[in-house]
Design a protein around this motif. Structure first.
Motif, short mmCIF file in Angstrom:
data_model
loop_
_atom_site.label_atom_id
_atom_site.label_comp_id
_atom_site.label_asym_id
_atom_site.label_seq_id
_atom_site.Cartn_x
_atom_site.Cartn_y
_atom_site.Cartn_z
N ARG A 99 0.81 -1.23 0.00
CA ARG A 99 0.00 0.00 0.00
C ARG A 99 0.84 1.27 0.00
NH1 ARG A 99 -2.09 -3.50 3.45
NH2 ARG A 99 -1.21 -2.51 5.26
N SER A 100 2.11 1.16 0.34
CA SER A 100 2.95 2.36 0.42
C SER A 100 3.44 2.83 -0.95
CB SER A 100 4.14 2.10 1.35
OG SER A 100 4.96 1.09 0.83
N ILE A 101 3.16 2.06 -1.99
CA ILE A 101 3.58 2.45 -3.34
C ILE A 101 2.37 3.04 -4.06
CG2 ILE A 101 4.49 1.68 -5.55
CD1 ILE A 101 6.05 -0.46 -4.06
N HIS A 102 2.46 4.32 -4.38
CA HIS A 102 1.36 5.04 -5.02
C HIS A 102 1.19 4.57 -6.46
CE1 HIS A 102 -1.14 8.36 -6.40
NE2 HIS A 102 -1.43 8.52 -5.11
N PRO A 103 -0.04 4.36 -6.91
CA PRO A 103 -0.28 3.90 -8.29
C PRO A 103 0.34 4.80 -9.37
CG PRO A 103 -2.29 3.73 -7.01
CD PRO A 103 -1.28 4.44 -6.14
N SER A 104 0.41 6.11 -9.12
CA SER A 104 1.00 6.99 -10.13
C SER A 104 2.49 6.71 -10.32
CB SER A 104 0.77 8.46 -9.77
OG SER A 104 1.44 8.79 -8.57
N LEU A 105 3.16 6.30 -9.25
CA LEU A 105 4.57 5.92 -9.35
C LEU A 105 4.73 4.69 -10.24
CD1 LEU A 105 7.53 6.38 -8.32
CD2 LEU A 105 6.97 4.79 -6.50
N VAL A 106 3.85 3.72 -10.05
CA VAL A 106 3.88 2.51 -10.86
C VAL A 106 3.58 2.85 -12.33
CG1 VAL A 106 2.81 0.24 -11.24
CG2 VAL A 106 3.25 1.05 -8.91
N ASN A 107 2.57 3.69 -12.56
CA ASN A 107 2.23 4.11 -13.93
C ASN A 107 3.42 4.78 -14.60
OD1 ASN A 107 -0.38 3.20 -13.52
ND2 ASN A 107 -1.19 5.23 -13.06
N ASN A 108 4.09 5.67 -13.87
CA ASN A 108 5.25 6.38 -14.41
C ASN A 108 6.39 5.41 -14.72
OD1 ASN A 108 6.82 8.65 -15.16
ND2 ASN A 108 7.74 8.67 -13.12
N LEU A 109 6.66 4.50 -13.80
CA LEU A 109 7.74 3.54 -14.00
C LEU A 109 7.43 2.62 -15.19
CD1 LEU A 109 10.49 2.67 -12.90
CD2 LEU A 109 9.31 1.16 -11.31
N ALA A 110 6.19 2.18 -15.32
CA ALA A 110 5.79 1.34 -16.45
C ALA A 110 5.97 2.11 -17.76
CB ALA A 110 4.35 0.86 -16.29
N ALA A 111 5.59 3.37 -17.77
CA ALA A 111 5.74 4.19 -18.98
C ALA A 111 7.21 4.32 -19.37
CB ALA A 111 5.11 5.57 -18.77
N LEU A 127 14.49 2.80 -11.97
CA LEU A 127 14.15 2.00 -10.80
C LEU A 127 14.71 2.64 -9.53
CD1 LEU A 127 12.71 -0.62 -10.00
CD2 LEU A 127 14.84 -1.84 -10.46
N ALA A 128 15.95 3.11 -9.60
CA ALA A 128 16.57 3.76 -8.44
C ALA A 128 15.83 5.03 -8.06
CB ALA A 128 18.04 4.08 -8.75
N THR A 129 15.39 5.80 -9.05
CA THR A 129 14.63 7.03 -8.78
C THR A 129 13.31 6.70 -8.11
OG1 THR A 129 15.66 8.15 -10.65
CG2 THR A 129 13.59 9.08 -9.84
N ALA A 130 12.63 5.67 -8.59
CA ALA A 130 11.36 5.25 -7.98
C ALA A 130 11.59 4.78 -6.55
CB ALA A 130 10.72 4.15 -8.82
N LEU A 131 12.70 4.08 -6.32
CA LEU A 131 13.02 3.63 -4.96
C LEU A 131 13.24 4.81 -4.02
CD1 LEU A 131 15.34 0.55 -5.35
CD2 LEU A 131 13.28 0.70 -3.99
N THR A 152 12.30 -2.94 -4.12
CA THR A 152 12.77 -3.12 -5.49
C THR A 152 11.97 -4.22 -6.17
OG1 THR A 152 15.00 -2.42 -4.87
CG2 THR A 152 14.78 -3.64 -6.93
N MET A 153 11.84 -5.35 -5.50
CA MET A 153 11.10 -6.46 -6.09
C MET A 153 9.60 -6.17 -6.14
SD MET A 153 13.23 -9.83 -4.78
CE MET A 153 12.98 -9.56 -3.03
N LEU A 154 9.12 -5.42 -5.16
CA LEU A 154 7.70 -5.04 -5.15
C LEU A 154 7.38 -4.11 -6.31
CD1 LEU A 154 5.12 -5.47 -3.57
CD2 LEU A 154 5.78 -3.59 -2.07
N LEU A 155 8.29 -3.18 -6.59
CA LEU A 155 8.10 -2.31 -7.76
C LEU A 155 8.06 -3.13 -9.05
CD1 LEU A 155 10.37 0.75 -6.89
CD2 LEU A 155 7.90 0.82 -7.32
N ALA A 156 8.96 -4.11 -9.15
CA ALA A 156 8.97 -4.98 -10.34
C ALA A 156 7.63 -5.72 -10.46
CB ALA A 156 10.12 -5.97 -10.25
N ARG A 157 7.15 -6.24 -9.35
CA ARG A 157 5.88 -6.98 -9.37
C ARG A 157 4.73 -6.07 -9.76
NH1 ARG A 157 4.44 -10.00 -3.98
NH2 ARG A 157 3.38 -8.09 -3.41
N LYS A 158 4.72 -4.86 -9.24
CA LYS A 158 3.63 -3.94 -9.54
C LYS A 158 3.66 -3.48 -11.00
CE LYS A 158 1.92 -1.32 -6.16
NZ LYS A 158 0.74 -2.06 -5.79
N VAL A 159 4.85 -3.28 -11.55
CA VAL A 159 4.97 -2.90 -12.97
C VAL A 159 4.50 -4.07 -13.84
CG1 VAL A 159 6.59 -2.38 -14.84
CG2 VAL A 159 6.74 -1.13 -12.67
#
Length: 195
Positions: A99-111, A127-131, A152-159
């Motif tokens: 829950r601590s990872i905002h959806p807009s961060l995931v959208n931006n990283l995916a883009a 990835l480092a910037t998102a972290l 780091t792995m959670l960001l990968a999973r969310k993307v």
């Protein structure tokens, strides 16, 4: 080198991180299960968590397990199990941090990952910037390296969950990022669990 002799009882750096990230992603792959299965087939060693190593048909028609430098030794197999258990544990902790990872961060990283002109180094920097952005949400009672590894792995999973077609790219960038920045911590996690 004799094909029956391994280059040591431990799995190599790349394999350890591949196993760890793959296991973490495998714990929740509802939207990208098919892509994860394709990725598993492409990874060196043809490992399959919770299913052992696949056999490979050789040119002489025999089947032989793939490994680094020969047969997989019992120590390597137990190390695989330890890494799988660590991945499952980190995934459970990651579920609490999700829950601590905002959806807009995931959208931006995916883009950013969809931009095919980015080099691998650029992806790791994204990835480092998102972290850095989610670093403020790290649990205060958790060691920094553990929180970084999980996030780091959670960001990968969310993307991958957001855009399953990005799984391969985000997996490799995540593995490379961990190998460059967090591998000493990962190695210590594995060693501590093996003792």
């Amino acid at each position: 080198m004799d094909p029956e002799v391994s280059n040591g009882s431990c799995l190599g750096k790349e394999c350890i991180t591949d196993l760890l990230v793959f296991g973490f992603l495998q714990s929740h792959c509802d939207k990208f299960h098919q892509e994860l299965e394709v990725l598993r087939q492409e990874l060196p060693g043809q490992f399959y968590l919770c299913g052992g190593w696949d056999d490979e048909l050789q040119t002489d028609g025999n089947r032989a397990s793939r490994s680094y430098g020969g047969r997989i030794e019992a120590d390597s197999e137990s190390q695989e199990e330890v890494i799988q258990n660590i991945a499952r544990h980190l995934a459970l902790v990651g579920d609490e941090m999700d829950r601590s990872i905002h959806p807009s961060l995931v959208n931006n990283l995916a883009a950013q990952f969809m931009n095919r002109s980015l080099l691998e180094e650029d992806r790791r920097n994204c990835l480092a910037t998102a972290l850095k952005e989610v670093a403020q949400t790290f649990p205060r009672d958790m060691e920094n390296e553990k929180a970084m590894l999980i996030m780091t792995m959670l960001l990968a999973r969310k993307v991958a969950d957001h855009t399953p077609s990005l799984l391969r790219d985000v997996f490799h960038s995540t593995v490379n990022f961990i190998n460059e920045n967090l591998f000493a911590y990962v190695r210590n996690l594995v060693r501590n669990e093996m003792d």
